[in-house]
Design a protein around this motif. Structure first.
Motif, PDB file in Angstrom:
ATOM      1  N   ASP A   1       0.833  -1.077   0.126  1.00 27.06           N
ATOM      2  CA  ASP A   1      -0.009   0.058   0.010  1.00 27.06           C
ATOM      3  C   ASP A   1       0.734   1.248   0.086  1.00 27.06           C
ATOM      4  OD1 ASP A   1       0.715  -0.261   2.636  1.00 27.06           O
ATOM      5  OD2 ASP A   1      -0.956  -0.125   3.677  1.00 27.06           O
TER       6      ASP A   1
ATOM      7  N   PRO B   1      -2.497   1.067  -9.084  1.00 23.50           N
ATOM      8  CA  PRO B   1      -1.721   2.250  -8.662  1.00 23.50           C
ATOM      9  C   PRO B   1      -1.405   3.136  -9.859  1.00 23.50           C
ATOM     10  CG  PRO B   1      -0.388   0.414  -8.078  1.00 23.50           C
ATOM     11  CD  PRO B   1      -1.633  -0.084  -8.770  1.00 23.50           C
TER      12      PRO B   1
ATOM     13  N   THR C   1      -4.326   4.686 -11.905  1.00 19.65           N
ATOM     14  CA  THR C   1      -5.086   5.570 -10.835  1.00 19.65           C
ATOM     15  C   THR C   1      -4.261   6.982 -11.015  1.00 19.65           C
ATOM     16  OG1 THR C   1      -6.001   3.750  -9.672  1.00 19.65           O
ATOM     17  CG2 THR C   1      -6.210   5.791  -8.807  1.00 19.65           C
TER      18      THR C   1
ATOM     19  N   HIS D   1       3.989   4.637  -3.899  1.00 18.78           N
ATOM     20  CA  HIS D   1       4.013   5.836  -3.576  1.00 18.78           C
ATOM     21  C   HIS D   1       5.400   6.262  -3.513  1.00 18.78           C
ATOM     22  CE1 HIS D   1       3.519   9.892  -2.338  1.00 18.78           C
ATOM     23  NE2 HIS D   1       4.103   9.651  -1.120  1.00 18.78           N
TER      24      HIS D   1
END
Ligand SMILES: NC(=O)C1=CN([C@@H]2O[C@H](COP(=O)(O)OP(=O)(O)OC[C@H]3O[C@@H](n4cnc5c(N)ncnc54)[C@H](O)[C@@H]3O)[C@@H](O)[C@H]2O)C=CC1
Ligand SMILES: NCC(=O)COP(=O)(O)O
Length: 345
Positions: free
Chosen positions: A255, A280, A283, A259
């Motif tokens: 998760d 990811p 999106t 990033h």
């Protein structure tokens, strides 16, 4: 080659491929350092241009060594459909044949160095299967056409907010059910994927790649309480790669890891199943996420979306991803010798 010529396959001619290809070529016309040539049926490209409301002439060419001309976009005629185009948005065997043929022609042109690389429009898997193709998609077809078996997908996600840092996402498994993917994952497969990702990053200019291996289970398995894939398979594969001197981290909770990669902590992230890496990336930036097939002796970039039959022919398709795939191929054209030297036979 003074000007990089790129072959853009139309994909399935009844999907959005002809529309997004036409729009991309029109926008890039006039560039001096590169030139895109569509590969497929000119009537399909013409119909796509019309659907997008583009006032442009489609020039039929029989060579990739063409001088760009004002007011035209070029199409290398693969001669499958002629003027008899199947209906928009319906799975069709002839459309599948046309899609396969354009990939074959463009790939051969890249193998023969007539073009610097290929940029592929979306194909419909049902249509190519109806046309007799036995491949799961481009990746497998391109492997067969170029004589390799270890080819794989690399996503490129650009984050301009982080100084244009490019995160690359790799996959341990791709087109299998989630259940099967989890069954297939083991230390050996993850180790092989780490090495493939490391090599691919170097081929595209990252000298000492920093790679993160995503975890599979919540919180990286919480020390086995939420699953032991990390303990049994992932960590041992990471440790083996580290012992060889590779800069590999993980397993990193999934998760956060994408990033962290996006903001520049890693050059690449190894994900383990199709949607773990796709969600990811798309999106974050649907238009900016493109796919590169690594392990082939040719340069291939691609859109990562599909044929969008629900909107094909309506002029509603966004061409942003096709444009990104085209511009990525322009960026990567200087690496073609590297690609050949690493992956060629
Ligand atoms: N590179 C390729 O050749 C790819 C091919 N496919 C194939 O495409 C076919 C359809 O796949 P789906 O899963 O339905 O995904 P899809 O990407 O075709 O469509 C999913 C949704 O996204 C929308 N969409 C996709 N691209 C768009 C664009 N450029 N502009 C505006 N809206 C867009 C569609 O209208 C649809 O609502 C399948 O046969 C699949 O295997 C899927 C992904 C990549
Ligand atoms: N999900 C991506 C996809 O299906 C495209 O695969 P490929 O045709 O590039 O092998």
């Amino acid at each position: 080659m003074s000007r990089h010529v790129l072959a853009l396959t139309l994909g399935d001619p009844v999907g959005i491929g002809p529309e997004i290809t036409a729009k991309t070529l029109v926008e890039q016309a006039g560039a001096t350092e590169h030139h895109g040539v569509a590969v497929g049926d000119p009537a399909a490209l013409r119909r796509g241009a019309q659907a997008m409301g583009l006032d442009i002439e489609v020039r039929v060419v029989d060579s990739f060594d063409v001088e760009p001309a004002e007011g035209v976009i070029d199409c290398y005629d693969t001669g499958v459909l002629g003027e008899d185009l199947p209906e928009w948005g319906v799975v069709d065997k002839r459309a599948g044949l046309a899609a396969v043929k354009s990939i074959e022609v463009a790939t051969q042109a890249a193998m023969d160095r007539k073009v610097a690389g290929i940029v592929t429009g979306p194909i419909n898997k049902e249509a190519i299967w109806a046309a007799g193709s036995e491949h799961l998609g481009h990746t497998e077809m391109l492997g067969a056409l170029t004589g390799v078996t270890k080819q794989d997908t690399m996503f490129v996600v650009r984050n301009d907010a982080a100084d244009g840092h490019h995160l690359r996402i790799f996959f341990t498994t791709r087109h299998v059910s989630l259940r099967k993917a989890l069954d297939q994952i083991n230390k050996e497969l993850v180790g092989e994927s780490i090495h493939k990702a490391h090599t691919a990053l170097q081929v595209f200019g990252v000298e000492r790649p920093r790679l993160a291996v995503a975890a599979i289970n919540p919180h990286g398995g919480e020390n086995g309480a939420f699953g032991d894939d990390e303990i049994v398979h992932l960590a041992p594969a990471v440790e083996a790669a580290q012992a060889e001197g590779l800069d590999v981290s993980g397993p990193v909770p999934a998760d956060s890891v994408f990033h962290q990669g996006l903001v520049g902590r890693y050059d690449g992230v190894l994900s383990h199943f199709h949607d773990q890496g796709h969600i990811p990336a798309k999106t974050f930036d649907f238009d900016g996420t493109i796919s590169v097939t690594v392990g082939l002796p040719i340069l291939r970039t691609s859109v990562d979306h599909g044929t969008a039959f629900d909107i094909a022919g309506s002029g509603k398709a966004g061409h942003g991803t096709m444009l990104s795939a085209y511009l990525a191929a322009v960026d990567y054209a200087p690496y073609v010798d590297n690609i050949r030297a690493t992956y060629g036979s």
